[in-house]
Design a protein around this motif. Structure first.
Motif: not given
Ligand code: ZN
Ligand code: KG4
Length: 413
Positions: A143-145, A147-149, A167-169, A354-356
């Protein structure tokens, strides 16, 4: 000198990959750390990375589509898909080569499957499923979010539970992270995400024509111009002042900004597409309003968590991440809130906000360690463009109707 550790690392990996038995615990060597390949294609970045179990990045590669989408004035999903298709093979290959890792040495492949642009997610998922079947590897859908968290935990020890503002695009949310697969959602955006709003404002202001901003994302351009702007000149209303929950709304702010731009264009006798003389002041005011809105909703989330004991009493933490989190002004606004409430604010460096592929590989490592969500290679997985994060607590937050004590949003520039 700076090259030395990298060379040692590469040599170490070469030895491991050519003679894996050398590092076998039964022969007295150090235990061989498990390696995870992470793949990210949920939006406009094709990313891949190989991490070991300690979170060390052994190799990574990232192809950004930002410039293409800047030229077309936004992400066209079919273009994003095409660019992912053109780059994914090379990006994954590069990450493997840089880490000197043969696919047979991997313990799993972790790939973003939700949420995001369907056409973009599809490329990463299709590639990954082919890859895991070819090399007979376990597959970990990410889950992308989430992963950010959790990226922050790769960089330093941060125990669960902690509060996180993403907070992202594409997203704006507040959640309590309680475990690798255990999140409570306190607030989310009701319309658009702050990065999307800043991107749209930047486009409406034609900032791509500004000599300092031609290669910057909308958010970066606004931050740069705001440094020389007067945020007091155009006071925008902070959204949702009468709604006592932790949800966000940015569409109304964008509308306020657009109305002002039209007024100023009429005053200056110019049309849409020409730079206004007051872009710095508009950027500063828009950025300040976004920062205040984020800070106020986060303040309420902190008070809610404290009221029902969702955070530990010792060293309670707020993690700030996502593309918009690289904005220094927004970080300072949140510092005012964490200082006022006694929380520690952690924010990964911009390249990890940012995304990676790294953040996806790290989420794979966390899941592998706990044995959660690991699938055999032949299981069919579908992507999900929309996917909420965790258990929805927004109704409980709203019912608590917490009023905020006043905190002066005197944010240093
Ligand atoms: Zn992202
Ligand atoms: O997390 P991210 O790389 O991609 C997703 O949206 O998932 O975030 C990209 C977003 C864009 O909207 C961009 O304008 C915004 O993050 N952004 C910023 C800054 N740098 C990137 N917004 C405000 N200030 C910045 N310095």
């Amino acid at each position: 000198m700076a090259m030395f550790p990298t060379k040692v690392k590469i040599l170490h990996r070469l030895l491991q990959s050519r003679h894996p038995f050398w590092s076998s615990p039964s022969l007295g060597g150090a235990p061989c750390s498990r390696l995870v390949l992470g793949i990210e294609t949920s939006c406009d970045d094709t990313g891949a990375a190989v991490l070991d179990e300690t979170g060390e990045i052994l190799g990574e590669s990232l192809h950004s589509q930002k410039e293409v989408h800047l030229r077309t004035g936004g992400i066209i999903p079919t273009v994003a898909r095409q660019l992912h298709r053109e780059n994914i093979e090379r990006v994954v290959q590069e990450a493997l080569e840089r880490s000197v890792t043969d696919p047979s040495r991997l313990s799993a492949v972790a790939t973003t499957v939700k949420p995001g642009l369907g056409l973009s997610l599809g490329v990463g998922l299709e590639f990954s499923q082919r890859f895991v079947r070819q090399h007979n590897l376990p597959f970990i859908p990410i889950h992308h979010m989430e992963a950010h968290a959790l990226t922050v935990r790769m960089l330093q020890p941060v125990a669960f539970p902690f509060l996180v503002l993403l907070v992202s695009g594409g997203h704006s949310l507040l959640a309590v992270a309680r475990g690798v697969d255990d999140f409570l959602l306190l607030g989310h955006t009701l319309d658009e995400a702050p990065g999307d709003t800043l991107d749209k404002v930047a486009r409406r202001l034609s900032l791509i024509k500004h000599p300092q901003c031609s290669t910057l994302s909308g958010g970066q351009a606004i931050e740069l111009l705001a440094k020389d702007g007067d945020r007091m000149r155009f006071p925008f209303r902070t959204p949702m002042g009468q709604t006592y929950d932790c949800c966000f709304s940015f569409a109304g702010l964008r509308n306020q900004v657009n109305m002002l731009i039209m007024k100023k264009e009429a005053e200056e006798g110019i049309g849409q597409g020409t730079l206004l003389s007051c872009v710095n002041d508009i950027a500063a005011a828009a950025q300040h309003t976004v920062a205040s809105h984020l800070a106020k909703r986060t303040h309420r989330a902190i008070l809610f968590c404290k009221a029902i004991g969702l955070l530990p009493s010792s060293s309670p933490t707020l993690v700030l991440s996502g593309g918009v989190a690289s904005n220094q002004y927004i970080r300072k606004a949140l510092t005012l809130i964490t200082d006022a409430t006694g929380l520690r604010l952690l924010c990964p460096p911009a390249k990890f906000c940012t995304d990676n592929g790294v953040m996806i590989a790290w989420n794979g490592v966390e899941r592998l360690r706990e044995g959660k969500g690991i699938l055999p290679p032949d299981v069919d997985v579908s992507y999900e463009p929309k996917a909420r994060l965790g258990v929805d607590m927004t109704a409980e937050v709203k019912a608590a109707a917490i009023r905020l004590p006043s905190v002066r949003m005197k944010i240093p520039n």
